[in-house]
Design an enzyme around this catalytic site. Sequence first.
Site, PDB file in Angstrom:
ATOM      1  N   HIS A  65       0.589  -1.081  -0.036  1.00 41.08           N
ATOM      2  CA  HIS A  65      -0.082  -0.055  -0.194  1.00 41.08           C
ATOM      3  C   HIS A  65       0.686   1.270   0.196  1.00 41.08           C
ATOM      4  O   HIS A  65       1.840   1.134   0.685  1.00 41.08           O
ATOM      5  CB  HIS A  65      -0.956  -0.100   1.005  1.00 41.08           C
ATOM      6  CG  HIS A  65      -0.228  -0.089   2.626  1.00 41.08           C
ATOM      7  ND1 HIS A  65       0.300   1.149   3.385  1.00 41.08           N
ATOM      8  CD2 HIS A  65       0.177  -1.158   3.314  1.00 41.08           C
ATOM      9  CE1 HIS A  65       0.764   0.637   4.282  1.00 41.08           C
ATOM     10  NE2 HIS A  65       0.896  -0.598   4.558  1.00 41.08           N
ATOM     11  N   ASP A  66       0.395   2.183  -0.787  1.00 38.88           N
ATOM     12  CA  ASP A  66       0.954   3.593  -0.775  1.00 38.88           C
ATOM     13  C   ASP A  66       2.211   3.868  -1.367  1.00 38.88           C
ATOM     14  O   ASP A  66       2.903   4.764  -1.298  1.00 38.88           O
ATOM     15  CB  ASP A  66       1.160   4.160   0.507  1.00 38.88           C
ATOM     16  CG  ASP A  66      -0.311   4.433   1.250  1.00 38.88           C
ATOM     17  OD1 ASP A  66      -1.263   5.081   0.679  1.00 38.88           O
ATOM     18  OD2 ASP A  66      -0.694   3.335   2.156  1.00 38.88           O
ATOM     19  N   GLY A 113       5.133  -0.866   2.756  1.00 36.15           N
ATOM     20  CA  GLY A 113       4.153   0.293   2.359  1.00 36.15           C
ATOM     21  C   GLY A 113       4.898   1.389   2.554  1.00 36.15           C
ATOM     22  O   GLY A 113       6.204   1.701   3.008  1.00 36.15           O
TER      23      GLY A 113
END
Length: 262
Positions: free
Chosen positions: A120-121, A138
């Site tokens: 994520h991200d 992340g």
Amino acid sequence: MAIHPTALIDPNAQLDSTVEVGPYSIIGPHVKIGARTKIGPHVVIDGHTTIGSDNHFHAYSSIGGPPQDKKYGGEVTYLEIGDRNLIREFCTFNCGTVQDKGITRIGSDNWFLAYVHIAHDCVVGNHTIFSNNAALAGHVHVGDWVIMSGFSAVHQFCQIGAHAFVGMNTSLTQDVPPFVLLSGNPAQAHGVNLEGLKRRGYTREQLNAIRHAYKLIYKSGLTLDEAKQSLDAYAAELSAEAQLPVQQMRSFLDVSTRGIVR
């Protein structure tokens, strides 16, 4: 569209008329896929995922799934993928989290080999190569032309500068300046990615400038603040052509948040 009859595509998904979807693949309601993209068999694409043109997803990839983050509470977050990416078997790319900007971004012309994980991200640039089992935690940012060798792993919030080369089995817990070649567990710098830079058309003058900048950062015995001052002074002596990569390395030192591998 060349859609296999066993594929399950939500009627709200937006697929260009030239998209191909293989057997048993599943595409969710919030997915958008651009022209000439090929989805192989047994691929799952879900979440609020936008995919550009001319991508190729191979079997068993899981794209746009929720972030693997205990703080995630079901918020709407996003995954964006550019054009002409190759995604091989069993890759996993996750959507972002609201704790960051809520989006995972992948650029264009990248190669992701089998079992690559993009958490994520993360932000991945263009023309990168991720070899088998390379993994990003992340919030990692990866610059253009970076090569991640097999089984390399990156700690959350790290940054990897453009044209860096991360060796096989490397455990990376700090930032990597542009052009640097490193490997090991823990990671250590081992010079400049000269071969990659030659292939991409860097001139002899630029290569010499990059090597000297590397020595100022890694071989001079200077503190990081002293190395920054030396880089500024050195860049002022160079031609505009040679100045550019040195300024890239110097600027990276200011934006690094986890400290550089040194």
